[in-house]
Structure formats: structure tokens, C-alpha cells
Scaffold this active site. Structure first.
Site, PDB file in Angstrom:
ATOM      1  N   ASN A 185      -8.655   9.600   1.060  1.00 22.31           N
ATOM      2  CA  ASN A 185      -8.675   7.994   0.258  1.00 22.31           C
ATOM      3  C   ASN A 185      -9.299   6.955   0.916  1.00 22.31           C
ATOM      4  OD1 ASN A 185      -7.934   5.934  -1.207  1.00 22.31           O
ATOM      5  ND2 ASN A 185      -5.588   6.277  -1.258  1.00 22.31           N
ATOM      6  N   HIS A 211     -19.405 -17.037  34.917  1.00 20.98           N
ATOM      7  CA  HIS A 211     -20.125 -16.802  36.083  1.00 20.98           C
ATOM      8  C   HIS A 211     -19.731 -15.509  36.701  1.00 20.98           C
ATOM      9  CE1 HIS A 211     -19.704 -21.454  36.601  1.00 20.98           C
ATOM     10  NE2 HIS A 211     -18.199 -20.799  36.248  1.00 20.98           N
ATOM     11  N   LEU A 264      -7.506  -6.701  -1.606  1.00 20.87           N
ATOM     12  CA  LEU A 264      -6.067  -6.657  -1.097  1.00 20.87           C
ATOM     13  C   LEU A 264      -6.370  -7.424   0.485  1.00 20.87           C
ATOM     14  CD1 LEU A 264      -4.517  -3.500  -1.920  1.00 20.87           C
ATOM     15  CD2 LEU A 264      -4.565  -5.682  -3.142  1.00 20.87           C
ATOM     16  N   ALA A 267      -3.540  -9.331   2.241  1.00 21.83           N
ATOM     17  CA  ALA A 267      -2.619 -10.353   2.431  1.00 21.83           C
ATOM     18  C   ALA A 267      -1.825  -9.775   3.807  1.00 21.83           C
ATOM     19  CB  ALA A 267      -1.618 -10.311   1.401  1.00 21.83           C
ATOM     20  N   GLY A 268      -2.227  -8.553   4.122  1.00 24.20           N
ATOM     21  CA  GLY A 268      -1.729  -7.699   5.403  1.00 24.20           C
ATOM     22  C   GLY A 268      -1.659  -8.736   6.430  1.00 24.20           C
ATOM     23  N   GLY A 320      -4.837   9.286   3.899  1.00 21.78           N
ATOM     24  CA  GLY A 320      -4.545   9.982   2.606  1.00 21.78           C
ATOM     25  C   GLY A 320      -5.288  11.106   2.156  1.00 21.78           C
ATOM     26  N   GLY A 348       3.650  -4.125   0.930  1.00 22.22           N
ATOM     27  CA  GLY A 348       2.998  -3.057   0.823  1.00 22.22           C
ATOM     28  C   GLY A 348       1.645  -3.187  -0.313  1.00 22.22           C
ATOM     29  N   THR A 349       1.038  -2.266  -0.534  1.00 24.09           N
ATOM     30  CA  THR A 349      -0.420  -2.456  -1.302  1.00 24.09           C
ATOM     31  C   THR A 349      -0.055  -2.552  -2.708  1.00 24.09           C
ATOM     32  OG1 THR A 349      -0.721   0.012  -0.553  1.00 24.09           O
ATOM     33  CG2 THR A 349      -2.083  -1.314   0.346  1.00 24.09           C
TER      34      THR A 349
HETATM   35  P1  TTP Z   1      -2.781  -1.979   6.212  1.00 25.94           P
HETATM   36  O1  TTP Z   1      -3.986  -1.936   7.156  1.00 25.94           O
HETATM   37  O2  TTP Z   1      -1.975  -0.540   5.670  1.00 25.94           O
HETATM   38  O3  TTP Z   1      -1.967  -3.170   6.603  1.00 25.94           O
HETATM   39  P2  TTP Z   1      -2.255  -4.188   7.417  1.00 25.94           P
HETATM   40  O4  TTP Z   1      -3.246  -5.133   6.780  1.00 25.94           O
HETATM   41  O5  TTP Z   1      -0.994  -5.215   7.088  1.00 25.94           O
HETATM   42  O6  TTP Z   1      -2.541  -4.153   8.928  1.00 25.94           O
HETATM   43  P3  TTP Z   1      -1.392  -3.450   9.982  1.00 25.94           P
HETATM   44  O7  TTP Z   1      -0.901  -2.147   9.505  1.00 25.94           O
HETATM   45  O8  TTP Z   1      -1.924  -3.319  11.060  1.00 25.94           O
HETATM   46  O9  TTP Z   1      -0.110  -4.561   9.841  1.00 25.94           O
HETATM   47  O10 TTP Z   1      -3.304  -2.497   4.585  1.00 25.94           O
HETATM   48  C1  TTP Z   1      -4.637  -2.045   3.870  1.00 25.94           C
HETATM   49  C2  TTP Z   1      -4.753  -3.264   2.958  1.00 25.94           C
HETATM   50  O11 TTP Z   1      -3.844  -3.508   2.183  1.00 25.94           O
HETATM   51  C3  TTP Z   1      -5.429  -4.310   4.110  1.00 25.94           C
HETATM   52  O12 TTP Z   1      -6.583  -4.707   3.424  1.00 25.94           O
HETATM   53  C4  TTP Z   1      -4.081  -5.221   3.835  1.00 25.94           C
HETATM   54  C5  TTP Z   1      -3.657  -5.061   2.511  1.00 25.94           C
HETATM   55  N1  TTP Z   1      -2.309  -5.173   2.549  1.00 25.94           N
HETATM   56  C6  TTP Z   1      -1.903  -6.410   1.645  1.00 25.94           C
HETATM   57  O13 TTP Z   1      -2.544  -6.971   0.743  1.00 25.94           O
HETATM   58  N2  TTP Z   1      -0.560  -6.491   1.504  1.00 25.94           N
HETATM   59  C7  TTP Z   1       0.394  -5.752   2.304  1.00 25.94           C
HETATM   60  O14 TTP Z   1       1.785  -6.009   2.105  1.00 25.94           O
HETATM   61  C8  TTP Z   1      -0.038  -4.797   2.917  1.00 25.94           C
HETATM   62  C9  TTP Z   1       0.891  -3.887   3.755  1.00 25.94           C
HETATM   63  C10 TTP Z   1      -1.471  -4.544   3.248  1.00 25.94           C
END
Ligand code: TTP
Length: 440
Positions: free
Chosen positions: A161, A355, A6, A8-9, A135, A83-84
Site C-alpha cells: 500500500n 571552516h 494527510l 497532521a502527523g 501494508g 491515526g490516518t
Molecule cells: P505516519 O508516517 O504513519 O505518522 P507520522 O507522520 O505521525 O510520523 P511518525 O510515525 O514518525 O510519528 O503517517 C502517515 C501519513 O498520515 C502522514 O502523511 C501523516 C498523516 N497522519 C495524520 O495526518 N494524522 C495522524 O494522526 C497520523 C498518525 C498520520
């Protein structure tokens, strides 16, 4: 096993560091953060990587291409960062069988992931001192998860987690969870559904590092720089350049004044455990101790002292008369000039400290330029841990020593002072002689 990463965040909590670069591409030693995830996954037996990308996705695609570490790479696009669980749903069409899911912003060990990949379904877990920030997993005597609670005030255990899972293929049907309190579709809610249906096992990881905030990027570099606890290039011991050194790395003008010693102490390994390609210029009056890796085209001038763990990436230059210590990364073409001290810091590609400056426990994004005499304070008078603004709140870094986080293209005027825990966003300019006490 197919492994979904994952990535994409938005990485908002990294502040200015992710203004023009997605968090997964932030540098950790010699490669981006997410490459460490991919490396561990491949070493643990992944036979295909599926990267969910979104924010800065083109940069991630460019880095990985269509194959990485001998396995094919496919991409899924998450158009909105919701979200994840939503990120995993975006990858669903690519999944042919049971699969694993990893966060693209964590440091995992391959040995831990190998244990995770052995069975389905499982969740990677780690024991931490501060479970309330994560978590928390409650388990029965067999290690089967009975409950997952996000950031509970009174955690039932210290097992949390680690954002690493294996799922049966049909877990895809469980992804349409309701929106969470923070307005996201989250994998922890998918786990809740799964434990009602299947026995979700736990694999306790030896180590894990969640890299979400700037000081965690420093911690990741401390781990992975040469000689760190889990470095990809591990060396030991140290010696002083000029006692045990490699004459072939010194340009001809300087070589004559160098002492006549055999640089290869045993088995062709440099006595000082210094890895040096042939096209570097290391002045014989430079002193290099500890675990130091120097890439192609680096120049180290006279009077420089480097005390590893340090990685000098391709084209970077140091000195004359500079001092580098602590776990420090100099990115490609970064420059540290005369009478500059850099301690325990990350300087990304093209950053310049020209410097008479001090930079401690800090992160300088790409192409930052510090004017002469810029000094970063990294210790509070009251000795309290330094706090940083993360998404609008002041949050303790837990570090007694922490300096500053400077976004890409920040430029300081001469004799700028920067207080501990100050963050400057991309392109900020300071006036000569300013003392910067607040974020900008
Ligand atoms: P998070 O660290 O919770 O979210 P983020 O990477 O967007 O960071 P921030 O909270 O600082 O904005 O995400 C956990 C993992 O999931 C990370 O590897 C990114 C991924 N992720 C996605 O791929 N898509 C999403 O919509 C979110 C929220 C996270």
C-alpha cells in the site's frame, strides 16, 4: 476530484528534524515535502486540495494559503494525532463527492496519481523488496484487493500500500474503525471494511518513496535534486566553470580575468547546464560540474568545486576553497566556508559549516553551526550498514554510508568528531575536541 492530503502527523520517526517543523515541511530540493505531493496531485487533475493539519499546522497553512497551483486549498484540523482514519474523518465535512486521499509525506509521480484518479475505489500499490515493513496487499487475478495485512512476517506478495486511495463519498461512513494494536485509527482498517463491500482496484505505481525516517529524506532529495531520477528541473551533461561559463554572473572585478567564451552554446542554454540568476557572485576560479541550480543572491568563492546534483538556495554561500559533491542541498542562507567538504547532504536554512570540516551523508537542520574542524564519520570500520535510533530502537538505514542527523540550533565546539548514525537533538552543544559516539 477533491484530494485530501494527510499532513497532521507528529513525524516522531524523523527525530530532531521535526522538533520545530512538521515533517511535511521538511525540504526536498526547492520546496517542502508536502508541496511535491500537492504538485503531483494538481498535475494529475486534482481540482481542490483539502489539507488535514495538526502538528505544526500553522506553518503548513502559511505555506499553502488559500490556493495552490491554481486550485483552491481548504483545511481540516486534527487536534490529536490519532491515526490516518481519524485524520480523514476530520476532513469529512469538506468532501462533496468521490475523493482521493494521499499521505503528505510521500514522493508520488503525477503520472501514477493520474491512473489512480481514473476510477473509484482504488488503492495505489508498489512492488518492493521488503514487503514485511509495509501494508501488504493480496489481490485476485483482476487486481481486486482481497486482503490487507500490516507488516506481516510472511508476506503473500511484494505489492504494498502506497498510502494513496480513491474512495466513494459514502466511504466516510466506514471511518469509525476500532483502535488498532498500536493505538491508532487506521485507514488500512477502513480498506478492510471497504473490500467487504466494494471491489477495491489496485493501480501499480512506477515509483513511490515513503519519507518517514531521516535517511528517506536524503533519498527524497537524491530523487528530486536537479538531475536526479525524477527531478523537477532536469539538466544533463556538465562542464567546468571557466571553460563554459556565464560572464554576466561574475562580478566586474573578476570578469576581466575570465576567459572570453560564449556561455550560450545552443538555444540560449548555458553550455554547462548551470541555471544562474543575474544577482549571483560566482568567482571565475570556481569549478562547477554536473547538474547545479543556483538561486538568487548566492555567492561562490574562488577555489570552490561543486559536482552536482546540487541546489544552492537563495542567499547561500560557498567557499573559498570548498568542495561540494553528491546530491546536496544548501538551504536558504546556509554557509559552507573555507576548506569544507560536503557530500550527499541536506543543510537546511541558515546552517553554517564555517571552516576545515567534513560532512558526509548527513542532515543538518536549521541554524546548525559546526565549529572549525568538525568532522562527521559516515562509514563504519566493519563496513556494515549504518544504524540510527528511530523511536528508541536502533534501525538499519540500509546505507553503507550515513553520517549524522543534527537537530535545529545544534552547535559543535572546534574539532568535534561525530560517529556514523549519531543523532543530536535541538540545541545540543559539544565541547571542543569531543568525539561524539552516542545520541544526545
Ligand atoms: P505516519 O508516517 O504513519 O505518522 P507520522 O507522520 O505521525 O510520523 P511518525 O510515525 O514518525 O510519528 O503517517 C502517515 C501519513 O498520515 C502522514 O502523511 C501523516 C498523516 N497522519 C495524520 O495526518 N494524522 C495522524 O494522526 C497520523 C498518525 C498520520
Amino acid at each position: 476530484m477533491q484530494v485530501v492530503i494527510l499532513a497532521a502527523g507528529r513525524g516522531t520517526r524523523m527525530g530532531p528534524l521535526t522538533e520545530s517543523m512538521p515533517k511535511p515541511l521538511l525540504p526536498v530540493a526547492d520546496r517542502p515535502l508536502v508541496a511535491h505531493v500537492a504538485d503531483a496531485a494538481v498535475a494529475a487533475g486534482a481540482d481542490e486540495l483539502v489539507l488535514t493539519v495538526g502538528y505544526g499546522g500553522d506553518q503548513i497553512r502559511e505555506y499553502f494559503g488559500t490556493a495552490y497551483g491554481g486550485v483552491p486549498v481548504r483545511y481540516a484540523e486534527q487536534t490529536e494525532q490519532r491515526g490516518t482514519a481519524d485524520a480523514l474523518a476530520a476532513a469529512a465535512d469538506h468532501l462533496d463527492d468521490d475523493f482521493a486521499v494521499l499521505n503528505g509525506d510521500s514522493i508520488y509521480e503525477a503520472s501514477d496519481l493520474a491512473g489512480l484518479f481514473e476510477s473509484v475505489p482504488q488503492v495505489g500499490a508498489v512492488r518492493v523488496d521488503n514487503p514485511s515493513s509495509y501494508g501488504v496487499l493480496a489481490t485476485d487475478d483482476d487486481g481486486v484487493v482481497t486482503e490487507v495485512r500490516e507488516k506481516p512476517e510472511n508476506p503473500e506478495s511484494n505489492l504494498v500500500n502506497a498510502g494513496a486511495y480513491t474512495f466513494p463519498k459514502d466511504a466516510i461512513e466506514l471511518l469509525d474503525v476500532p483502535e488498532s494494536e498500536r493505538g491508532e485509527y487506521e485507514l488500512t482498517d477502513v480498506l478492510e471494511r471497504l473490500i467487504d463491500r466494494d471491489a477495491l482496484g489496485t493501480v501499480v505505481f512506477e515509483t513511490w518513496l515513503d519519507v518517514g525516517r531521516p535517511w528517506e529524506l536524503l533519498a527524497a532529495n537524491e530523487r528530486r535534486l536537479p538531475g536526479g531520477p525524477a527531478a523537477t528541473t532536469t539538466t544533463d551533461g556538465g562542464a567546468v566553470m571557466g571553460e563554459d561559463w556565464d560572464a554576466s554572473t561574475v562580478d566586474n572585478a573578476d570578469a576581466e580575468s575570465a576567459p572570453d567564451r560564449d556561455p550560450h552554446a545552443a538555444d540560449g542554454v548555458l553550455a554547462n547546464h548551470l541555471t544562474v540568476p543575474a544577482d549571483t557572485q560566482i568567482h571565475p576560479d570556481a569549478t562547477i560540474r554536473g547538474d547545479v541550480v543556483i538561486e538568487a543572491g548566492v555567492s561562490v568563492g574562488p577555489g570552490v568545486v561543486i559536482e552536482g546534483p546540487t541546489l544552492l538556495r537563495a542567499g547561500s554561500s560557498v567557499g573559498p576553497n570548498a568542495y561540494i559533491r553528491g546530491a546536496t542541498l544548501l538551504g536558504e542562507d546556509a554557509h559552507v566556508g573555507h576548506a569544507v567538504e560536503i557530500k550527499n547532504s541536506v543543510l537546511m536554512a541558515g546552517a553554517t559549516v564555517g571552516h576545515l570540516s567534513y560532512v558526509g551523508d548527513s542532515i543538518l537542520a536549521r541554524d546548525v553551526n559546526l565549529g572549525a574542524g568538525t568532522n562527521v564519520a559516515n562509514l563504519r570500520h566493519d563496513d556494515e550498514p549504518v544504524a540510527l535510533t528511530v523511536k528508541g530502537d536502533r534501525v538499519s538505514t540500509g546505507r553503507r554510508k550515513f553520517g549524522t542527523v543534527l537537530g535545529p540550533d545544534v552547535a559543535t565546539g572546534i574539532q568535534t568528531g561525530i560517529n556514523p548514525g549519531v543523532t543530536l537533538s535541538a540545541g545540543t552543544r559539544t565541547e571542543p575536541g569531543e568525539n561524539v559516539t552516542r545520541d544526545r
